[in-house]
Design a protein around this motif. Sequence first.
Motif, PDB file in Angstrom:
ATOM      1  N   TYR A 165      53.731  53.383   5.570  1.00 27.34           N
ATOM      2  CA  TYR A 165      53.304  54.216   4.454  1.00 27.34           C
ATOM      3  C   TYR A 165      53.326  55.698   4.833  1.00 27.34           C
ATOM      4  CZ  TYR A 165      51.790  49.652   2.880  1.00 27.34           C
ATOM      5  OH  TYR A 165      51.765  48.324   2.523  1.00 27.34           O
ATOM      6  N   ASN A 166      54.522  56.160   5.192  1.00 28.93           N
ATOM      7  CA  ASN A 166      54.696  57.556   5.563  1.00 28.93           C
ATOM      8  C   ASN A 166      53.901  57.947   6.813  1.00 28.93           C
ATOM      9  OD1 ASN A 166      56.225  59.703   4.988  1.00 28.93           O
ATOM     10  ND2 ASN A 166      54.795  60.625   3.531  1.00 28.93           N
ATOM     11  N   SER A 167      53.913  57.058   7.781  1.00 29.24           N
ATOM     12  CA  SER A 167      53.222  57.281   9.072  1.00 29.24           C
ATOM     13  C   SER A 167      51.731  57.575   8.907  1.00 29.24           C
ATOM     14  CB  SER A 167      53.887  58.427   9.859  1.00 29.24           C
ATOM     15  OG  SER A 167      55.213  58.101  10.165  1.00 29.24           O
ATOM     16  N   THR A 168      51.086  56.843   7.993  1.00 28.14           N
ATOM     17  CA  THR A 168      49.638  57.041   7.831  1.00 28.14           C
ATOM     18  C   THR A 168      48.845  56.022   8.656  1.00 28.14           C
ATOM     19  OG1 THR A 168      49.752  55.755   5.803  1.00 28.14           O
ATOM     20  CG2 THR A 168      49.680  58.158   5.561  1.00 28.14           C
ATOM     21  N   ASP A 169      49.514  55.403   9.635  1.00 25.02           N
ATOM     22  CA  ASP A 169      48.768  54.571  10.588  1.00 25.02           C
ATOM     23  C   ASP A 169      48.131  55.515  11.623  1.00 25.02           C
ATOM     24  OD1 ASP A 169      51.215  55.431  11.585  1.00 25.02           O
ATOM     25  OD2 ASP A 169      51.230  53.874  13.115  1.00 25.02           O
ATOM     26  N   ILE A 170      47.748  54.999  12.790  1.00 24.18           N
ATOM     27  CA  ILE A 170      47.152  55.895  13.802  1.00 24.18           C
ATOM     28  C   ILE A 170      48.210  56.344  14.809  1.00 24.18           C
ATOM     29  CG2 ILE A 170      45.368  56.132  15.565  1.00 24.18           C
ATOM     30  CD1 ILE A 170      43.845  53.861  14.185  1.00 24.18           C
ATOM     31  N   ALA A 171      48.970  55.375  15.333  1.00 25.41           N
ATOM     32  CA  ALA A 171      49.885  55.673  16.443  1.00 25.41           C
ATOM     33  C   ALA A 171      50.944  56.711  16.082  1.00 25.41           C
ATOM     34  CB  ALA A 171      50.554  54.391  16.926  1.00 25.41           C
TER      35      ALA A 171
ATOM     36  N   ARG B 241      42.209  61.990  12.923  1.00 21.13           N
ATOM     37  CA  ARG B 241      40.857  61.930  13.511  1.00 21.13           C
ATOM     38  C   ARG B 241      39.990  60.923  12.766  1.00 21.13           C
ATOM     39  NH1 ARG B 241      41.367  66.944  15.545  1.00 21.13           N
ATOM     40  NH2 ARG B 241      41.414  67.916  13.508  1.00 21.13           N
ATOM     41  N   MET B 242      40.098  60.943  11.417  1.00 18.37           N
ATOM     42  CA  MET B 242      39.281  60.024  10.619  1.00 18.37           C
ATOM     43  C   MET B 242      39.672  58.563  10.912  1.00 18.37           C
ATOM     44  SD  MET B 242      39.122  59.723   6.467  1.00 18.37           S
ATOM     45  CE  MET B 242      40.700  58.942   6.201  1.00 18.37           C
ATOM     46  N   MET B 243      40.991  58.316  10.949  1.00 13.56           N
ATOM     47  CA  MET B 243      41.461  56.939  11.157  1.00 13.56           C
ATOM     48  C   MET B 243      41.119  56.439  12.565  1.00 13.56           C
ATOM     49  SD  MET B 243      42.720  55.958   8.359  1.00 13.56           S
ATOM     50  CE  MET B 243      44.104  54.878   8.128  1.00 13.56           C
ATOM     51  N   LYS B 244      41.261  57.327  13.543  1.00  9.13           N
ATOM     52  CA  LYS B 244      40.970  56.905  14.921  1.00  9.13           C
ATOM     53  C   LYS B 244      39.483  56.574  15.040  1.00  9.13           C
ATOM     54  CE  LYS B 244      42.324  56.832  19.430  1.00  9.13           C
ATOM     55  NZ  LYS B 244      43.415  57.121  20.290  1.00  9.13           N
ATOM     56  N   LYS B 245      38.662  57.387  14.379  1.00  2.35           N
ATOM     57  CA  LYS B 245      37.211  57.150  14.444  1.00  2.35           C
ATOM     58  C   LYS B 245      36.886  55.792  13.793  1.00  2.35           C
ATOM     59  CE  LYS B 245      32.908  59.319  13.241  1.00  2.35           C
ATOM     60  NZ  LYS B 245      32.305  60.295  12.349  1.00  2.35           N
ATOM     61  N   ILE B 246      37.520  55.528  12.655  1.00  7.00           N
ATOM     62  CA  ILE B 246      37.282  54.238  11.987  1.00  7.00           C
ATOM     63  C   ILE B 246      37.649  53.098  12.930  1.00  7.00           C
ATOM     64  CG2 ILE B 246      38.092  52.712  10.118  1.00  7.00           C
ATOM     65  CD1 ILE B 246      38.317  55.192   8.346  1.00  7.00           C
ATOM     66  N   SER B 247      38.791  53.258  13.630  1.00  8.23           N
ATOM     67  CA  SER B 247      39.212  52.155  14.508  1.00  8.23           C
ATOM     68  C   SER B 247      38.239  51.976  15.670  1.00  8.23           C
ATOM     69  CB  SER B 247      40.644  52.377  15.006  1.00  8.23           C
ATOM     70  OG  SER B 247      40.678  53.360  16.014  1.00  8.23           O
TER      71      SER B 247
ATOM     72  N   VAL C  38      34.063  50.128   4.584  1.00 12.81           N
ATOM     73  CA  VAL C  38      34.157  51.530   5.030  1.00 12.81           C
ATOM     74  C   VAL C  38      34.665  52.387   3.874  1.00 12.81           C
ATOM     75  CG1 VAL C  38      35.373  53.098   6.618  1.00 12.81           C
ATOM     76  CG2 VAL C  38      34.537  50.922   7.464  1.00 12.81           C
ATOM     77  N   LYS C  39      35.652  51.851   3.140  1.00 19.61           N
ATOM     78  CA  LYS C  39      36.222  52.609   2.017  1.00 19.61           C
ATOM     79  C   LYS C  39      35.170  52.863   0.942  1.00 19.61           C
ATOM     80  CE  LYS C  39      39.790  52.186  -1.562  1.00 19.61           C
ATOM     81  NZ  LYS C  39      39.649  53.578  -1.974  1.00 19.61           N
ATOM     82  N   GLU C  40      34.381  51.810   0.658  1.00 23.29           N
ATOM     83  CA  GLU C  40      33.345  51.933  -0.383  1.00 23.29           C
ATOM     84  C   GLU C  40      32.368  53.055  -0.013  1.00 23.29           C
ATOM     85  OE1 GLU C  40      32.160  47.960  -2.380  1.00 23.29           O
ATOM     86  OE2 GLU C  40      30.399  48.665  -1.254  1.00 23.29           O
TER      87      GLU C  40
ATOM     88  N   GLY D  10      43.118  59.892  27.293  1.00 20.42           N
ATOM     89  CA  GLY D  10      42.822  61.076  26.477  1.00 20.42           C
ATOM     90  C   GLY D  10      42.706  60.754  25.000  1.00 20.42           C
ATOM     91  N   ARG D  11      42.888  61.794  24.187  1.00 17.54           N
ATOM     92  CA  ARG D  11      42.705  61.646  22.734  1.00 17.54           C
ATOM     93  C   ARG D  11      43.562  60.525  22.142  1.00 17.54           C
ATOM     94  NH1 ARG D  11      41.753  66.829  23.698  1.00 17.54           N
ATOM     95  NH2 ARG D  11      40.339  68.031  22.369  1.00 17.54           N
ATOM     96  N   ARG D  12      44.785  60.390  22.654  1.00 19.14           N
ATOM     97  CA  ARG D  12      45.706  59.415  22.077  1.00 19.14           C
ATOM     98  C   ARG D  12      45.618  58.044  22.748  1.00 19.14           C
ATOM     99  NH1 ARG D  12      48.456  59.700  17.140  1.00 19.14           N
ATOM    100  NH2 ARG D  12      48.816  61.877  16.694  1.00 19.14           N
ATOM    101  N   ALA D  13      44.608  57.842  23.592  1.00 23.84           N
ATOM    102  CA  ALA D  13      44.525  56.562  24.312  1.00 23.84           C
ATOM    103  C   ALA D  13      44.393  55.393  23.341  1.00 23.84           C
ATOM    104  CB  ALA D  13      43.322  56.588  25.241  1.00 23.84           C
ATOM    105  N   CYS D  14      44.755  54.218  23.834  1.00 27.80           N
ATOM    106  CA  CYS D  14      44.691  53.011  23.012  1.00 27.80           C
ATOM    107  C   CYS D  14      43.238  52.673  22.670  1.00 27.80           C
ATOM    108  CB  CYS D  14      45.303  51.855  23.805  1.00 27.80           C
ATOM    109  SG  CYS D  14      45.134  50.272  22.987  1.00 27.80           S
ATOM    110  N   PRO D  15      42.929  52.500  21.374  1.00 30.17           N
ATOM    111  CA  PRO D  15      41.552  52.108  21.028  1.00 30.17           C
ATOM    112  C   PRO D  15      41.350  50.595  21.130  1.00 30.17           C
ATOM    113  CG  PRO D  15      42.828  52.533  19.040  1.00 30.17           C
ATOM    114  CD  PRO D  15      43.757  52.764  20.196  1.00 30.17           C
TER     115      PRO D  15
END
Length: 464
Positions: free
Chosen positions: A110-116, A125-131, A278-280, A442-447
């Motif tokens: 979906y237009n690279s709206t995943d995390i990786a 930042r929002m998506m990584k925090k959710i994960s 989470v969405k709600e 770092g910031r991009r580490a695997c969650p």
Amino acid sequence: MATKMILLNLLTIPLLYFFLRKRKAIAATKLPPQPPGLPLLGNLHQLGSFPHRSLNSLSKQYGPIILLRLGIVAPTVVISTAELAEQVMKTQDLIFANRPPSSMANHLFYNSTDIAFSPYNDYWRMMKKISIVHLLSNRRVQSYKRLRQEEMDLLIAEIHAASAAAEAVNLSKRLRVLTNDIICRVALGRKYSGETRFQEMLDEFRKLLGSFPMADFFPWLGWVDRVIGLEGRARRASKELDELLERVLEEHLSRKKSSNAIGSSKECMDLVDVLLSVKEEHDSNDDADIALGKEHIKALILEMFAAGTDTTFTTLEWGMAELIKHPTVMQKVQREIRDTLRSKQVIEQEDIDRLTYLKATIKETLRLHVPVALLIPRLTMEDTQLQGYDIPAGARIIINAWGIARDPNYWNRPEEFWPDRFLNSNVDFRGQQFQLTPFGAGRRACPGIDFGIAVIECTLVNLL
Ligand code: HEM
């Protein structure tokens, strides 16, 4: 004539000035050594079928930091030492926290709206925090303990039945099904292993993610991807997966409505349930300035499959292969498991935490067979320097984690499968020691570290 001369001077002097300045700027830039390449292709042809091995050889020849041209896109810097990896993933982590664009990720996520694949921004930042907080936290991972054990029991029963009938079991195939089933149940709430079309869709999804679209290396040749059918395949795959995910979301939403009426249990929530809650909450928060839409949830769910299945499965497959090749190590792990667990039926995390040799075996498997050998490429956000070389903004960075994990400068007998090396060592894979970074850092580490390791430990304890 005089006017002509004046006009000519007016034109040439600024041009000359611009040219000389540019030459001076280029001369002042100290770029990393660049292996010679071909016109247009650059160094693309030197990657071969196993890029981590080819890049390791190039770095032995040209040094631990090299500059490559892959097609005509921005320059690519490859680094191959723990010290440079620490610079990129720790000291200058923010400068290297972006990701290069990927045409396939645009189609499939979906237009690279995943995390990786998402660029480094507020949305990421929002998506990584959710994960980290909601999907892959240690608490959430532990809540799926029973589910993991149920899937394991099925596999063990199958192996017993096969051995009673003197039949062979294709463990590779079965381990792939196991990791898929676990992720399916955790993410979607049920298994799809009996549904051939679903398996075919996932296979196609994986193949497409691993493909090399022309558009990513020669933007003006993007039409080739259309002609050879790659773009069409990506469109069809993403449409079909989207329809399936839509159905899954609808089913969850209607179940949520009816269970709200009778009171729902947080215990048995799958990741779609979690994301819908989470969405709600997000939608009802007036301060939230970034939207969390249905497509973002679908991108996140697909990410769990893309990032979590093959990585976990290959570690299991290599782990078992190495143990079969090294019977003494196999016996040592088995003895530890038997002595520690005895006849315990329910294995708790505390029991697994006492299995020091099993943990060393898993570390050694991740060292010798780094599942994502080159990690995921990063994109430099501003001009910077690495080991005295200038790295321009927009350069891609590849970290050869595979090469570093086999470098004799950090490892004794690096090519050998030898778990004992970790027994009296504090080297871990959680991104603090840069000679071993199978999960990045770092910031991009695997969650998904805890999730992946829990599946690997549970599977090995039961199989061994
Ligand atoms: C043995 C198992 C696994 C290995 C070796 C692994 C490895 C990696 C690596 C190397 C990266 C890139 C890190 C970087 O760029 O520095 C990554 C990113 C990621 N992984 Fe994993 N992974 C594993 C399991 C999982 C699982 C089970 C999940 C989720 C269910 C997951 C979700 C992700 C996500 C969402 C990212 C993107 C992070 C970002 O860009 O900010 N991974 N993983």
